[in-house]
Design a protein around this motif. Structure first.
Motif, PDB file in Angstrom:
ATOM      1  N   TRP A  34       0.826  -1.205   0.000  1.00 56.59           N
ATOM      2  CA  TRP A  34       0.000   0.000   0.000  1.00 56.59           C
ATOM      3  C   TRP A  34       0.865   1.262   0.000  1.00 56.59           C
ATOM      4  CZ3 TRP A  34      -0.619   4.162   3.308  1.00 56.59           C
ATOM      5  CH2 TRP A  34      -1.722   4.988   3.036  1.00 56.59           C
ATOM      6  N   ILE A  53     -10.093   3.047  -3.818  1.00 57.94           N
ATOM      7  CA  ILE A  53     -10.377   1.731  -3.249  1.00 57.94           C
ATOM      8  C   ILE A  53      -9.071   1.023  -2.867  1.00 57.94           C
ATOM      9  CG2 ILE A  53     -12.560   1.470  -4.433  1.00 57.94           C
ATOM     10  CD1 ILE A  53     -11.124  -0.213  -6.532  1.00 57.94           C
ATOM     11  N   LYS A  55      -7.194   1.038  -0.324  1.00 56.65           N
ATOM     12  CA  LYS A  55      -7.269   1.483   1.067  1.00 56.65           C
ATOM     13  C   LYS A  55      -6.213   0.789   1.927  1.00 56.65           C
ATOM     14  CE  LYS A  55     -12.260   1.513   0.352  1.00 56.65           C
ATOM     15  NZ  LYS A  55     -13.525   0.803   0.649  1.00 56.65           N
ATOM     16  N   TRP A  57      -4.961  -1.495   4.992  1.00 52.41           N
ATOM     17  CA  TRP A  57      -5.567  -2.746   5.433  1.00 52.41           C
ATOM     18  C   TRP A  57      -6.631  -2.536   6.503  1.00 52.41           C
ATOM     19  CZ3 TRP A  57      -6.089  -7.504   3.791  1.00 52.41           C
ATOM     20  CH2 TRP A  57      -6.567  -8.472   4.681  1.00 52.41           C
ATOM     21  N   ASN A  59      -8.720  -0.307   6.789  1.00 52.55           N
ATOM     22  CA  ASN A  59      -9.964   0.227   6.229  1.00 52.55           C
ATOM     23  C   ASN A  59     -10.564  -0.669   5.157  1.00 52.55           C
ATOM     24  OD1 ASN A  59      -9.603   2.506   7.854  1.00 52.55           O
ATOM     25  ND2 ASN A  59      -8.496   3.616   6.250  1.00 52.55           N
ATOM     26  N   ARG A  60     -10.077  -1.881   5.067  1.00 52.46           N
ATOM     27  CA  ARG A  60     -10.466  -2.773   3.970  1.00 52.46           C
ATOM     28  C   ARG A  60     -11.955  -3.111   3.969  1.00 52.46           C
ATOM     29  NH1 ARG A  60      -8.407  -5.237   8.182  1.00 52.46           N
ATOM     30  NH2 ARG A  60      -9.150  -7.267   8.918  1.00 52.46           N
ATOM     31  N   TYR A  66     -16.218   3.284  -2.622  1.00 49.57           N
ATOM     32  CA  TYR A  66     -16.121   2.234  -3.644  1.00 49.57           C
ATOM     33  C   TYR A  66     -16.072   2.873  -5.022  1.00 49.57           C
ATOM     34  CZ  TYR A  66     -21.150   3.199  -3.793  1.00 49.57           C
ATOM     35  OH  TYR A  66     -22.366   3.829  -3.877  1.00 49.57           O
ATOM     36  N   TYR A 168     -14.988  -2.491  -3.953  1.00 47.22           N
ATOM     37  CA  TYR A 168     -14.787  -1.797  -2.687  1.00 47.22           C
ATOM     38  C   TYR A 168     -13.305  -1.668  -2.307  1.00 47.22           C
ATOM     39  CZ  TYR A 168     -19.772  -2.440  -1.793  1.00 47.22           C
ATOM     40  OH  TYR A 168     -21.143  -2.405  -1.878  1.00 47.22           O
ATOM     41  N   TYR A 169     -12.537  -2.659  -2.674  1.00 43.61           N
ATOM     42  CA  TYR A 169     -11.164  -2.682  -2.175  1.00 43.61           C
ATOM     43  C   TYR A 169     -10.260  -3.487  -3.090  1.00 43.61           C
ATOM     44  CZ  TYR A 169      -7.317  -4.285   0.872  1.00 43.61           C
ATOM     45  OH  TYR A 169      -6.096  -4.612   1.389  1.00 43.61           O
ATOM     46  N   LYS A 198     -11.804  -9.780   0.883  1.00 45.82           N
ATOM     47  CA  LYS A 198     -12.401  -8.518   0.485  1.00 45.82           C
ATOM     48  C   LYS A 198     -11.678  -7.962  -0.716  1.00 45.82           C
ATOM     49  CE  LYS A 198     -14.592  -4.675   2.770  1.00 45.82           C
ATOM     50  NZ  LYS A 198     -14.756  -3.974   4.024  1.00 45.82           N
ATOM     51  N   THR A 200      -9.977  -5.132  -2.825  1.00 43.03           N
ATOM     52  CA  THR A 200      -9.414  -3.820  -2.694  1.00 43.03           C
ATOM     53  C   THR A 200      -9.437  -3.163  -4.035  1.00 43.03           C
ATOM     54  OG1 THR A 200      -7.912  -4.829  -1.177  1.00 43.03           O
ATOM     55  CG2 THR A 200      -7.394  -2.628  -1.901  1.00 43.03           C
TER      56      THR A 200
END
Length: 211
Positions: A34, A53, A55, A57, A59-60, A66, A168-169, A198, A200
């Motif tokens: 990141w 998106i 983000k 970790w 805020n994942r 999004y 979203y991520y 999830k 990213t």
């Protein structure tokens, strides 16, 4: 929906794809890239609103930020790295819900200016089938294809039935080498859990929103 749709919809846990549950993240030290992303120059094409998106970790799981496709269900996200050559081991993705999940992600390495007009003329380094899930999925990448990445372009050719695609991520695991030929530097993060599948997403308010 677009005419690029080349894959059927898949169930949440189709083990025939590169989606992997084999290496629990809470048992193995993990590396996050990141901090190596050039967030100010991340660009998303054909989206309703530019939002990041990519983000951190922690805020994942935030579903308030999004990327959603605009004119149709296709989307391109260009992700440059900051003065670094990255070795990508896997990509983490959270998308959906349901039919808004991308049918697949096509990944292109070091194609800085790719857009919708020339996407069909390029060969993806790897294509990933994305199952419908509200969790974060980790997708292993081919070592020979992602060992010297200065930028990554993510192409979403279609959704799984909806008129728009949502992500979203998006996150990356790997290592990086400074372009000044410094030794490989690894950035570790505290025990993210693969069970938290999830997606990213990758995109930033055009050169304005900084994370």
């Amino acid at each position: 929906m677009s005419g690029h749709h080349g894959h059927d919809c898949h169930d949440e846990h189709n083990d025939g794809h590169t989606h992997s549950h084999d290496a629990p993240l809470d048992e193995v030290p993990r590396e996050t890239l990141w901090g190596m992303i050039d967030h100010q120059n991340v660009v998303a094409l054909n989206v309703v609103q530019q939002q990041s998106i990519l983000k951190p970790w922690e805020n994942r799981n935030d579903e308030e930020i999004y990327l959603e496709s605009d004119a149709d269900d296709q989307m391109i996200i260009r992700i440059p790295f900051t003065n670094s050559s990255a070795k990508l081991l896997s990509i983490l993705v959270k998308a959906g819900p349901g039919e808004q999940t991308p049918a697949k992600l096509s990944l292109f390495v070091n194609e800085d200016a790719m857009d919708f007009e020339d996407i069909d003329q390029k060969e993806a380094a790897q294509e990933l089938d994305i199952p419908q899930s509200r969790e974060i999925g980790e997708y292993q990448l081919k070592p020979t294809k992602f060992s010297n990445v200065r930028s990554l372009t993510v192409f979403v050719p279609s959704a799984q039935g909806a008129d728009a695609t949502r992500i979203y991520y998006i996150g990356f695991m790997g290592s990086f080498t400074k372009l000044s030929n410094q030794p490989i530097i690894t950035v570790y993060e505290s025990a993210p859990r693969l069970a938290d599948h999830k997606i990213t997403g990758i995109h930033e308010t055009l050169a304005k929103q900084q994370f």
